[in-house]
Design an enzyme around this catalytic site. Structure first.
Site, PDB file in Angstrom:
ATOM      1  CE  LYS A  97      -2.318  -2.058   4.006  1.00  0.00           C
ATOM      2  NZ  LYS A  97      -3.382  -2.405   5.060  1.00  0.00           N
ATOM      3  CE  LYS A 156      -6.403  -1.159   1.103  1.00  0.00           C
ATOM      4  NZ  LYS A 156      -7.109  -2.605   2.146  1.00  0.00           N
TER       5      LYS A 156
END
Ligand SMILES: [Zn+2]
Length: 318
Positions: free
Chosen positions: A179, A235
């Protein structure tokens, strides 16, 4: 002619639907993510049925506990809620649905940190990764097909892989989240938190990647792949389309997932509500851009709606 020259097609087989199953059995709309609902265990079976019938191959399971504890050991208790969810869904759907388990400490610890920290606030990588390995085995035993570690601490994939192998779950895959630091996770945090106070977090720059630093991100990907990740989730998707492509190019043999996260979903919902923009056109456009960037799979809260629309379109053409 447009269809004929298309190198890619977005289909319901590309999608993964994230679901939130509540231990207290209450079912209601998630206020930070309008249009999405918390599910009871029974309710989750119904939604998974719909998901499978729409041709969506997988669900990402989030269990929302009634109470958490100081070290997250509630995750390992006999008859724990997450194991109940996987047992139930595995029994109901056998091989018709891939069950992905989100594995992170924040789902179980009262402080809702993703990692263990020392008194001075230092991230304790080894201790965290070891615990994540234990949780992964509990979920695999209950029927999870894929373990998705979300803590982003060094060593998590290595520990989970060896814990799974030792317990005889060599065929359970590890799909690790990588992420960038993002405010777009906020609606999800609000959905998952059980405490009255807003969720705090350890300085996220310690383990989530700096948004502008592509090298840092790729280092995290290299680390996870080196530790044995079978798949990688990039993400959020919207702010990282270029990174999806980079990961795809560096690891052409590894399936890449992208997560259209809660904030992306909430943004689109709100925009369409406040304007006359067509929501269906908007989510198909964004999902198509994620697929074009190189994602083999897309986690999205629009999965059900998108699958319905894509199936209708296909039928119209036929
Ligand atoms: Zn977490």
């Amino acid at each position: 002619m447009i269809r004929l020259v298309r190198p890619l097609e977005l289909t319901s087989s590309d999608l993964i639907y994230p679901i939130f199953v509540r231990q207290d059995g209450k079912s209601f709309e998630i206020s930070s993510m309008k249009g999405q609902n918390y599910l009871s265990l029974e309710g989750s079976v119904k939604v998974c049925q719909e998901t499978a019938e729409l041709g969506i191959p997988a669900v990402m399971v989030y269990g929302v506990l009634q109470s958490k504890d100081s070290d997250g050991s509630v995750a390992l208790e006999k008859g724990n809620f997450h194991a109940k969810i996987f047992k139930k869904l595995r029994k109901e759907f056998n091989d018709d649905l891939v069950l992905i388990s989100n594995v992170c400490l924040c789902d179980y610890t009262a402080e809702e940190y993703c990692v263990y920290t020392s008194e001075k606030g230092k991230v304790l990588n080894e201790r965290t990764a070891e615990m994540l390995g234990k949780i992964a085995v509990v979920h695999a035993e209950a029927g999870a097909d894929v373990i998705a570690p979300a803590a982003m601490c060094d060593g998590q994939v290595r520990h989970i892989r060896s814990a799974l192998d030792e317990a005889g779950f060599e065929d359970v895959s590890v799909m690790s989240y990588v992420k960038t630091d993002s405010v777009l996770f906020q609606p999800y945090f609000e959905a998952m938190t059980v405490s009255d106070t807003p969720r705090r977090s350890v300085d996220s720059s310690k383990f989530r990647s700096d948004i502008i630093n592509e090298k840092m991100f790729m280092q995290k990907v290299d680390l996870d792949v080196g530790e044995g990740a079978d798949m990688v989730i990039v993400k959020p998707a919207l702010t990282n389309l270029d990174l999806i492509l980079r990961v795809k190019q560096r690891y052409p043999a590894i399936p890449i997932a992208a997560y259209q996260v809660s904030g992306e979903y909430a943004m689109m919902k709100m925009l369409c509500k406040q304007s006359h923009m067509d929501e269906k056109t908007l989510f198909i456009e964004t999902l198509s851009s994620i697929k074009r960037a190189g994602a083999d799979m897309i986690l999205t809260y629009y999965a059900l709606e998108a699958a319905k629309l894509l199936t209708e379109r296909k039928q119209r053409i036929a």
